[in-house]
Design a protein around this motif. Structure first.
Motif, mmCIF file in Angstrom:
data_model
loop_
_atom_site.group_PDB
_atom_site.id
_atom_site.type_symbol
_atom_site.label_atom_id
_atom_site.label_comp_id
_atom_site.label_asym_id
_atom_site.label_seq_id
_atom_site.Cartn_x
_atom_site.Cartn_y
_atom_site.Cartn_z
ATOM 1 N N ARG A 80 23.301 -39.160 -26.361
ATOM 2 C CA ARG A 80 23.650 -40.555 -26.708
ATOM 3 C C ARG A 80 24.895 -40.599 -27.571
ATOM 4 N N ARG A 81 24.956 -39.740 -28.577
ATOM 5 C CA ARG A 81 26.127 -39.694 -29.462
ATOM 6 C C ARG A 81 27.371 -39.244 -28.707
ATOM 7 N N LYS A 82 27.217 -38.251 -27.839
ATOM 8 C CA LYS A 82 28.338 -37.775 -27.023
ATOM 9 C C LYS A 82 28.920 -38.921 -26.200
ATOM 10 N N LEU A 83 28.037 -39.786 -25.691
ATOM 11 C CA LEU A 83 28.461 -40.904 -24.856
ATOM 12 C C LEU A 83 28.981 -42.086 -25.669
ATOM 13 N N GLY A 84 28.863 -42.005 -26.996
ATOM 14 C CA GLY A 84 29.342 -43.076 -27.860
ATOM 15 C C GLY A 84 28.478 -44.320 -27.820
ATOM 16 N N LEU A 85 27.203 -44.148 -27.555
ATOM 17 C CA LEU A 85 26.274 -45.273 -27.483
ATOM 18 C C LEU A 85 25.452 -45.370 -28.757
ATOM 19 N N LEU A 118 18.091 -39.298 -16.490
ATOM 20 C CA LEU A 118 19.275 -40.146 -16.522
ATOM 21 C C LEU A 118 20.272 -39.635 -17.557
ATOM 22 N N PHE A 119 19.789 -39.344 -18.752
ATOM 23 C CA PHE A 119 20.708 -38.913 -19.799
ATOM 24 C C PHE A 119 21.258 -37.511 -19.546
ATOM 25 N N ARG A 120 20.509 -36.671 -18.883
ATOM 26 C CA ARG A 120 21.047 -35.364 -18.497
ATOM 27 C C ARG A 120 22.164 -35.533 -17.456
ATOM 28 N N LEU A 121 21.978 -36.473 -16.531
ATOM 29 C CA LEU A 121 23.042 -36.757 -15.566
ATOM 30 C C LEU A 121 24.278 -37.322 -16.252
ATOM 31 N N LEU A 122 24.054 -38.243 -17.191
ATOM 32 C CA LEU A 122 25.174 -38.817 -17.922
ATOM 33 C C LEU A 122 25.871 -37.781 -18.810
ATOM 34 N N ASP A 123 25.139 -36.797 -19.251
ATOM 35 C CA ASP A 123 25.732 -35.705 -20.026
ATOM 36 C C ASP A 123 26.755 -34.965 -19.154
ATOM 37 N N ARG A 124 26.426 -34.804 -17.879
ATOM 38 C CA ARG A 124 27.327 -34.117 -16.938
ATOM 39 C C ARG A 124 28.407 -35.036 -16.383
ATOM 40 N N HIS A 125 28.098 -36.342 -16.315
ATOM 41 C CA HIS A 125 29.030 -37.315 -15.735
ATOM 42 C C HIS A 125 29.185 -38.517 -16.664
ATOM 43 N N PRO A 126 29.782 -38.320 -17.838
ATOM 44 C CA PRO A 126 29.893 -39.415 -18.810
ATOM 45 C C PRO A 126 30.724 -40.592 -18.300
ATOM 46 N N VAL A 129 28.886 -44.009 -17.441
ATOM 47 C CA VAL A 129 28.263 -44.906 -18.428
ATOM 48 C C VAL A 129 28.785 -46.325 -18.282
ATOM 49 N N ASP A 130 30.085 -46.490 -18.158
ATOM 50 C CA ASP A 130 30.654 -47.839 -18.051
ATOM 51 C C ASP A 130 30.125 -48.569 -16.822
ATOM 52 N N ARG A 131 29.970 -47.854 -15.708
ATOM 53 C CA ARG A 131 29.431 -48.465 -14.490
ATOM 54 C C ARG A 131 28.005 -48.966 -14.742
#
Length: 135
Positions: A80-85, A118-126, A129-131
């Motif tokens: 979550r922090r990596k993604l800036g959320l 979901l968050f593991r996928l977003l970790d690989r494909h940040p 997130v905007d989409r």
């Protein structure tokens, strides 16, 4: 008095045992609990621990659950922090309540596999997130 098996309802008397070691497993982790006592069904093998053994066995299982929650919460916090959320934004992405992520990250609640995946996928494909925020 005969002990009837709660699993198979066999009328044979369940057999007493003591001093056994059993392993508790949860999500790939395990804990060994020694010196357990109780009764075993001679027909189906179902085990019924005595009160003290059941308590120790349950405590070992609870410790595994708490450790898994802490590990998942730590991983979700890092991503979550990596993604800036913030926690509210992360909760919106997963469809949870406004403080769902707080409960996940503190280990009060076990996150669903869907949230973790979901968050593991977003970790690989940040970049995705905007989409998701616009959806």
């Amino acid at each position: 008095m005969k002990r009837v098996c709660v699993n198979c309802e066999d009328q044979n008397d369940m057999q007493a045992f003591s001093g056994e070691t059993h392993t508790v497993e949860f999500r790939g982790a395990s804990a060994v609990v020694k010196n357990l006592s109780g009764f075993r069904c001679p027909s189906c093998g179902e085990v019924e621990f005595d009160e003290e053994s059941a308590e120790r066995y349950a405590e070992a299982g609870d410790a595994l659950v708490m450790a898994a929650r802490a590990e998942a919460g730590s991983e979700l916090r890092r991503i979550r922090r990596k993604l800036g959320l913030n926690q509210v934004e992360a909760s919106r992405l997963t469809g949870g309540g406004h403080n769902a992520f707080s409960r996940y990250e503190t280990g009060k609640v076990t996150p669903t596999p869907a949230v973790i995946n979901l968050f593991r996928l977003l970790d690989r494909h940040p970049e995705e997130v905007d989409r998701l925020k616009r959806a």
